[in-house]
Write a protein that holds these residues in place. Structure first.
Motif, PDB file in Angstrom:
ATOM      1  N   VAL A   1       0.845  -1.194   0.000  1.00  0.00           N
ATOM      2  CA  VAL A   1       0.000   0.000   0.000  1.00  0.00           C
ATOM      3  C   VAL A   1       0.881   1.244   0.000  1.00  0.00           C
ATOM      4  CG1 VAL A   1      -1.884   1.204   1.153  1.00  0.00           C
ATOM      5  CG2 VAL A   1      -1.701  -1.298   1.336  1.00  0.00           C
ATOM      6  N   GLY A   2       0.713   2.086  -1.021  1.00  0.00           N
ATOM      7  CA  GLY A   2       1.566   3.253  -1.166  1.00  0.00           C
ATOM      8  C   GLY A   2       2.908   2.858  -1.743  1.00  0.00           C
ATOM      9  N   THR A   3       2.885   2.209  -2.888  1.00  0.00           N
ATOM     10  CA  THR A   3       4.066   1.515  -3.404  1.00  0.00           C
ATOM     11  C   THR A   3       5.197   2.428  -3.839  1.00  0.00           C
ATOM     12  OG1 THR A   3       4.754  -0.302  -4.847  1.00  0.00           O
ATOM     13  CG2 THR A   3       3.282   1.360  -5.804  1.00  0.00           C
ATOM     14  N   GLY A   4       4.894   3.668  -4.280  1.00  0.00           N
ATOM     15  CA  GLY A   4       5.953   4.579  -4.704  1.00  0.00           C
ATOM     16  C   GLY A   4       6.715   4.038  -5.891  1.00  0.00           C
ATOM     17  N   SER A   5       8.007   3.763  -5.725  1.00  0.00           N
ATOM     18  CA  SER A   5       8.840   3.244  -6.816  1.00  0.00           C
ATOM     19  C   SER A   5       8.531   1.792  -7.134  1.00  0.00           C
ATOM     20  CB  SER A   5      10.321   3.369  -6.453  1.00  0.00           C
ATOM     21  OG  SER A   5      10.646   2.512  -5.382  1.00  0.00           O
ATOM     22  N   GLY A   6       7.812   1.103  -6.251  1.00  0.00           N
ATOM     23  CA  GLY A   6       7.531  -0.318  -6.446  1.00  0.00           C
ATOM     24  C   GLY A   6       8.604  -1.231  -5.899  1.00  0.00           C
ATOM     25  N   VAL A   7       9.603  -0.677  -5.222  1.00  0.00           N
ATOM     26  CA  VAL A   7      10.757  -1.479  -4.799  1.00  0.00           C
ATOM     27  C   VAL A   7      10.363  -2.568  -3.805  1.00  0.00           C
ATOM     28  CG1 VAL A   7      11.436   0.122  -2.944  1.00  0.00           C
ATOM     29  CG2 VAL A   7      13.149  -1.369  -3.994  1.00  0.00           C
ATOM     30  N   LEU A   8       9.399  -2.293  -2.914  1.00  0.00           N
ATOM     31  CA  LEU A   8       8.992  -3.314  -1.946  1.00  0.00           C
ATOM     32  C   LEU A   8       8.295  -4.471  -2.649  1.00  0.00           C
ATOM     33  CD1 LEU A   8       7.591  -1.056   0.948  1.00  0.00           C
ATOM     34  CD2 LEU A   8       9.893  -1.996   0.691  1.00  0.00           C
ATOM     35  N   SER A   9       7.472  -4.164  -3.619  1.00  0.00           N
ATOM     36  CA  SER A   9       6.771  -5.211  -4.377  1.00  0.00           C
ATOM     37  C   SER A   9       7.747  -6.052  -5.185  1.00  0.00           C
ATOM     38  CB  SER A   9       5.738  -4.575  -5.313  1.00  0.00           C
ATOM     39  OG  SER A   9       4.683  -3.988  -4.577  1.00  0.00           O
ATOM     40  N   ILE A  10       8.722  -5.387  -5.797  1.00  0.00           N
ATOM     41  CA  ILE A  10       9.725  -6.103  -6.583  1.00  0.00           C
ATOM     42  C   ILE A  10      10.523  -7.040  -5.689  1.00  0.00           C
ATOM     43  CG2 ILE A  10      11.815  -5.824  -7.976  1.00  0.00           C
ATOM     44  CD1 ILE A  10      10.594  -3.056  -8.830  1.00  0.00           C
ATOM     45  N   ALA A  11      10.929  -6.535  -4.520  1.00  0.00           N
ATOM     46  CA  ALA A  11      11.688  -7.365  -3.580  1.00  0.00           C
ATOM     47  C   ALA A  11      10.870  -8.568  -3.134  1.00  0.00           C
ATOM     48  CB  ALA A  11      12.125  -6.530  -2.375  1.00  0.00           C
ATOM     49  N   ALA A  12       9.589  -8.352  -2.811  1.00  0.00           N
ATOM     50  CA  ALA A  12       8.733  -9.456  -2.365  1.00  0.00           C
ATOM     51  C   ALA A  12       8.636 -10.526  -3.440  1.00  0.00           C
ATOM     52  CB  ALA A  12       7.346  -8.924  -1.995  1.00  0.00           C
ATOM     53  N   ALA A  13       8.488 -10.106  -4.695  1.00  0.00           N
ATOM     54  CA  ALA A  13       8.409 -11.071  -5.797  1.00  0.00           C
ATOM     55  C   ALA A  13       9.721 -11.842  -5.946  1.00  0.00           C
ATOM     56  CB  ALA A  13       8.067 -10.349  -7.093  1.00  0.00           C
TER      57      ALA A  13
ATOM     58  N   LEU B   1       0.148  -7.303  -5.167  1.00  0.00           N
ATOM     59  CA  LEU B   1      -0.681  -6.199  -5.636  1.00  0.00           C
ATOM     60  C   LEU B   1      -0.114  -4.914  -5.051  1.00  0.00           C
ATOM     61  CD1 LEU B   1      -3.132  -5.045  -7.104  1.00  0.00           C
ATOM     62  CD2 LEU B   1      -4.524  -5.572  -5.082  1.00  0.00           C
ATOM     63  N   ALA B   2       0.354  -4.017  -5.921  1.00  0.00           N
ATOM     64  CA  ALA B   2       0.978  -2.762  -5.502  1.00  0.00           C
ATOM     65  C   ALA B   2       0.019  -1.615  -5.778  1.00  0.00           C
ATOM     66  CB  ALA B   2       2.287  -2.549  -6.250  1.00  0.00           C
ATOM     67  N   LEU B   3      -0.280  -0.828  -4.757  1.00  0.00           N
ATOM     68  CA  LEU B   3      -1.273   0.236  -4.859  1.00  0.00           C
ATOM     69  C   LEU B   3      -0.649   1.601  -4.576  1.00  0.00           C
ATOM     70  CD1 LEU B   3      -4.112  -1.431  -2.740  1.00  0.00           C
ATOM     71  CD2 LEU B   3      -3.778  -1.615  -5.217  1.00  0.00           C
ATOM     72  N   ASP B   4      -1.080   2.603  -5.308  1.00  0.00           N
ATOM     73  CA  ASP B   4      -0.697   3.984  -5.006  1.00  0.00           C
ATOM     74  C   ASP B   4      -1.733   4.918  -5.591  1.00  0.00           C
ATOM     75  OD1 ASP B   4       0.846   6.579  -4.813  1.00  0.00           O
ATOM     76  OD2 ASP B   4       2.380   5.182  -4.111  1.00  0.00           O
ATOM     77  N   LEU B   5      -2.034   5.986  -4.879  1.00  0.00           N
ATOM     78  CA  LEU B   5      -3.028   6.951  -5.352  1.00  0.00           C
ATOM     79  C   LEU B   5      -2.451   7.857  -6.427  1.00  0.00           C
ATOM     80  CD1 LEU B   5      -5.892   8.092  -4.983  1.00  0.00           C
ATOM     81  CD2 LEU B   5      -4.983   9.582  -3.182  1.00  0.00           C
ATOM     82  N   ASP B   6      -1.156   8.108  -6.386  1.00  0.00           N
ATOM     83  CA  ASP B   6      -0.496   9.039  -7.294  1.00  0.00           C
ATOM     84  C   ASP B   6      -0.236   8.369  -8.643  1.00  0.00           C
ATOM     85  OD1 ASP B   6       1.750  10.487  -8.613  1.00  0.00           O
ATOM     86  OD2 ASP B   6       1.590  11.761  -6.832  1.00  0.00           O
TER      87      ASP B   6
ATOM     88  N   GLU C   1       1.215  -6.818  -9.893  1.00  0.00           N
ATOM     89  CA  GLU C   1       0.236  -5.939 -10.538  1.00  0.00           C
ATOM     90  C   GLU C   1       0.260  -4.590  -9.837  1.00  0.00           C
ATOM     91  OE1 GLU C   1      -4.608  -5.357 -11.071  1.00  0.00           O
ATOM     92  OE2 GLU C   1      -3.808  -7.171 -10.121  1.00  0.00           O
ATOM     93  N   VAL C   2       0.384  -3.517 -10.614  1.00  0.00           N
ATOM     94  CA  VAL C   2       0.387  -2.160 -10.061  1.00  0.00           C
ATOM     95  C   VAL C   2      -0.932  -1.492 -10.426  1.00  0.00           C
ATOM     96  CG1 VAL C   2       1.578   0.052  -9.931  1.00  0.00           C
ATOM     97  CG2 VAL C   2       2.892  -2.046 -10.352  1.00  0.00           C
ATOM     98  N   ARG C   3      -1.589  -0.947  -9.415  1.00  0.00           N
ATOM     99  CA  ARG C   3      -2.925  -0.388  -9.636  1.00  0.00           C
ATOM    100  C   ARG C   3      -3.065   0.945  -8.904  1.00  0.00           C
ATOM    101  NH1 ARG C   3      -7.741  -4.085  -7.511  1.00  0.00           N
ATOM    102  NH2 ARG C   3      -6.556  -5.621  -8.748  1.00  0.00           N
ATOM    103  N   GLN C   4      -3.734   1.908  -9.541  1.00  0.00           N
ATOM    104  CA  GLN C   4      -4.019   3.173  -8.869  1.00  0.00           C
ATOM    105  C   GLN C   4      -5.211   2.965  -7.936  1.00  0.00           C
ATOM    106  OE1 GLN C   4      -4.791   6.515 -11.456  1.00  0.00           O
ATOM    107  NE2 GLN C   4      -4.329   7.997  -9.855  1.00  0.00           N
TER     108      GLN C   4
END
Length: 311
Positions: A182-194, A202-207, A228-231
């Motif tokens: 939640v609030g993935t930003g650059s996506g680095v946490l999601s990439i690391a988890a994968a 599932l990577a989420l960010d409002l921006d 998956e990256v989703r707004q």
């Protein structure tokens, strides 16, 4: 084209939100000049170490610099940046000295000089984060490498709050886990988890800028089949159950997230929260306990804490 450097003299605590303000104003990247690096112990295992000049850094606080094209709208943009930084005090974020400097920079200087600030960094025992243009030894099968392009926006994954999240995730993500970022930003946490074995992230960010940046970084690291990256606004309308939920966001937003996140956690699932300054630690812990979660561990880096809770 002429470019203008917007330099905001602020506190360590305000680095992330001030950086985000500059991104939203149109800066494609930021430079953070923190005098802490002058006393840091560096390793030369990855990349070249540069001689750092104290004259480039403030005596106290941090310089956060963004770069915008010089247009007729620039004065209005600078004023909007100033107002947005002032507004951070409503979230009890210390922004002092809160001074803004505007100066011209030649495009040819910025085009290459900023790259010297970014070198490969070992973030955890098994994780190295490197800019795309650096050569890194990829022969160690036990080492995870994440490549980022810092020009994309939302940092290089080495801010203390991100480092805390990565260290926490390294210890709890197992092969086959489902992860919600939640609030993935650059996506680095999601990439690391994968890369640590998660089967679905599932990577989420409002921006929308963050969403584009995260998608590019996910593709760059070849984990798009599992990430998956989703707004999205926090976890609004999100369905399913997750083994691990991670959120590296401000404590005030964390408090709004905890109850909804708890409902999305599997039994024995983990909730990793970062972006929390020490003075907010107690109120976040109380909210976690009230939600019925158990606090397993608290990680500390500088003035920041990350909390690992379990359902």
């Amino acid at each position: 084209m002429k470019w203008v450097e917007i330099c905001i003299h602020t506190s360590q605590q305000a680095v992330d939100p001030v950086s985000n303000i500059l991104y939203e104003a149109g800066s494609s990247g930021v430079v953070i000049e923190d005098p802490e690096v002058l006393t840091r112990e560096w390793t030369d295992q990855y990349g070249e170490i540069y001689d750092l000049s104290p004259s480039d850094y403030p005596e106290t606080g941090v310089y956060v610099k963004g770069y915008l094209p010089e247009t007729v709208f620039l004065p209005d943009t600078v004023e909007q940046i100033r107002e947005a930084v002032d507004h951070l005090v409503e979230y009890e974020i210390d922004v002092q000295p809160n001074q803004i400097y505007v100066g011209e920079v030649k495009e040819e200087d910025w085009a290459t000089a900023w790259k010297k600030y970014y070198k490969p960094v070992r973030v955890t025992d098994s994780l190295v984060i490197s800019p795309t243009w650096e050569e890194v030894d990829k022969s160690n099968p036990n080492e995870v490498l994440i490549e980022l392009d810092p020009g994309m926006a939302f940092g290089t994954g080495t801010h203390p709050t991100t480092v805390l999240c990565l260290r926490a995730l390294e210890g709890i993500v197992k092969t086959g886990d489902t992860v919600l970022d939640v609030g993935t930003g650059s996506g680095v946490l999601s990439i690391a988890a994968a890369k640590w074995g998660a089967s679905r992230v599932l990577a989420l960010d409002l921006d929308d800028v963050a969403v584009r940046s995260a998608r590019e970084n996910v593709e760059l690291n070849q984990v798009e089949s599992r990430v998956e990256v989703r707004q999205n606004n926090l976890v609004q309308s999100i369905q399913g159950q997750y083994d691990v939920i991670v959120a590296n966001i401000l404590a005030e937003i964390v408090l709004k997230l905890i109850d909804d996140a708890t409902q999305l956690m599997k039994p024995n699932g983990f909730l990793v929260l970062s972006g929390i300054i020490k003075k907010k630690q107690e109120v976040v812990e109380q909210a976690l306990l009230k939600a019925g979660l158990t606090i397993n561990e608290v990680l500390v880096e500088e003035d920041w804490v990350a909390i690992i809770a379990q359902k």
